[in-house]
Design a protein around this motif. Structure first.
Motif, short mmCIF file in Angstrom:
data_model
loop_
_atom_site.label_atom_id
_atom_site.label_comp_id
_atom_site.label_asym_id
_atom_site.label_seq_id
_atom_site.Cartn_x
_atom_site.Cartn_y
_atom_site.Cartn_z
N VAL A 35 -55.38 -0.37 4.68
CA VAL A 35 -56.69 -0.75 4.15
C VAL A 35 -56.52 -1.65 2.93
O VAL A 35 -57.21 -2.67 2.79
N LEU A 36 -55.60 -1.31 2.06
CA LEU A 36 -55.37 -2.09 0.85
C LEU A 36 -54.98 -3.53 1.18
O LEU A 36 -55.60 -4.48 0.70
N PHE A 37 -53.97 -3.70 2.03
CA PHE A 37 -53.51 -5.05 2.34
C PHE A 37 -54.51 -5.78 3.23
O PHE A 37 -54.62 -7.00 3.16
N ASP A 38 -55.24 -5.07 4.07
CA ASP A 38 -56.25 -5.70 4.90
C ASP A 38 -57.36 -6.28 4.05
O ASP A 38 -57.81 -7.41 4.27
N VAL A 39 -57.82 -5.54 3.06
CA VAL A 39 -58.89 -6.03 2.18
C VAL A 39 -58.38 -7.22 1.36
O VAL A 39 -59.12 -8.18 1.13
N GLU A 40 -57.13 -7.17 0.94
CA GLU A 40 -56.61 -8.30 0.16
C GLU A 40 -56.51 -9.56 1.01
O GLU A 40 -56.76 -10.66 0.53
N VAL A 41 -56.17 -9.41 2.28
CA VAL A 41 -56.11 -10.57 3.15
C VAL A 41 -57.50 -11.12 3.42
O VAL A 41 -57.68 -12.33 3.58
N TYR A 78 -59.83 -15.53 3.18
CA TYR A 78 -60.69 -16.33 4.06
C TYR A 78 -61.63 -17.25 3.27
O TYR A 78 -61.68 -18.45 3.56
N PRO A 79 -62.37 -16.76 2.28
CA PRO A 79 -63.23 -17.69 1.53
C PRO A 79 -62.42 -18.77 0.81
O PRO A 79 -62.88 -19.91 0.68
N TRP A 80 -61.23 -18.43 0.40
CA TRP A 80 -60.38 -19.43 -0.25
C TRP A 80 -60.00 -20.52 0.74
O TRP A 80 -60.04 -21.70 0.41
N MET A 113 -54.36 -18.97 -5.97
CA MET A 113 -53.99 -18.26 -4.75
C MET A 113 -52.49 -18.00 -4.71
O MET A 113 -52.06 -16.96 -4.20
N ILE A 114 -51.70 -18.88 -5.26
CA ILE A 114 -50.26 -18.64 -5.34
C ILE A 114 -49.99 -17.40 -6.20
O ILE A 114 -49.17 -16.54 -5.84
N VAL A 115 -50.69 -17.26 -7.32
CA VAL A 115 -50.54 -16.08 -8.18
C VAL A 115 -51.00 -14.83 -7.42
O VAL A 115 -50.33 -13.79 -7.45
N PHE A 116 -52.12 -14.94 -6.72
CA PHE A 116 -52.63 -13.81 -5.93
C PHE A 116 -51.62 -13.38 -4.88
O PHE A 116 -51.32 -12.19 -4.72
N LEU A 117 -51.07 -14.34 -4.14
CA LEU A 117 -50.08 -14.02 -3.11
C LEU A 117 -48.80 -13.46 -3.71
O LEU A 117 -48.15 -12.59 -3.11
#
Length: 130
Positions: free
Chosen positions: A77-83, A87-89, A104-108
């Motif tokens: 659930v955690l990684f699914d929500v982060e992915v 999509y909006p990005w 997004m690089i920092v987020f990833l």
């Protein structure tokens, strides 16, 4: 560019929404009452028994379940929500420019750091005991 047009909403403007909401609640209440009054009343030991996926209930419902199952579910659930945040990005990639790309690089990077931590801790290893 959109021009800001001041609008003054009156309470009567919301009347269709209120009417639809009241009708929806009335329909649900009506359907529940009618199904209770008209529906069959057949009670038996078999009909009153708990039913789950066609499998007979056997044993105690309080049996212990492995913590690894819950850890895997929470991580999914955690990684699914982060992915989902990606999509909006991706849709607004060009509009965000280089600043959005670096964010997004920092987020990833943070996402992959968390994933590396999970792998290092061995949370996803099912066959081995820690």
């Amino acid at each position: 560019m959109l021009l800001a047009v001041p609008t003054n909403y009156q309470p009567s403007d919301f009347l269709p929404i209120v009417v639809q909401f009241v009708l929806a609640i009335a329909f649900v209440a009506f359907a529940m009452v009618v199904s209770h009054l008209v529906g069959p009343r057949r009670k038996s030991v078999v009909k009153d028994e708990a039913f789950e996926c066609g499998i007979e209930s056997v044993g105690n419902a309080r049996t212990p379940i492995s913590v690894k199952y819950f850890l895997t579910a929470i991580l999914f659930v955690l990684f699914d929500v982060e992915v989902i945040f990606m999509y909006p990005w991706a849709v607004n990639f060009r509009a965000l420019g280089s600043t959005g790309f670096y964010q997004m690089i920092v987020f990833l990077a943070l996402l992959m750091a968390g994933f590396a931590y999970v792998i290092k801790k061995g949370v996803l290893r099912w066959n081995e005991s820690r």
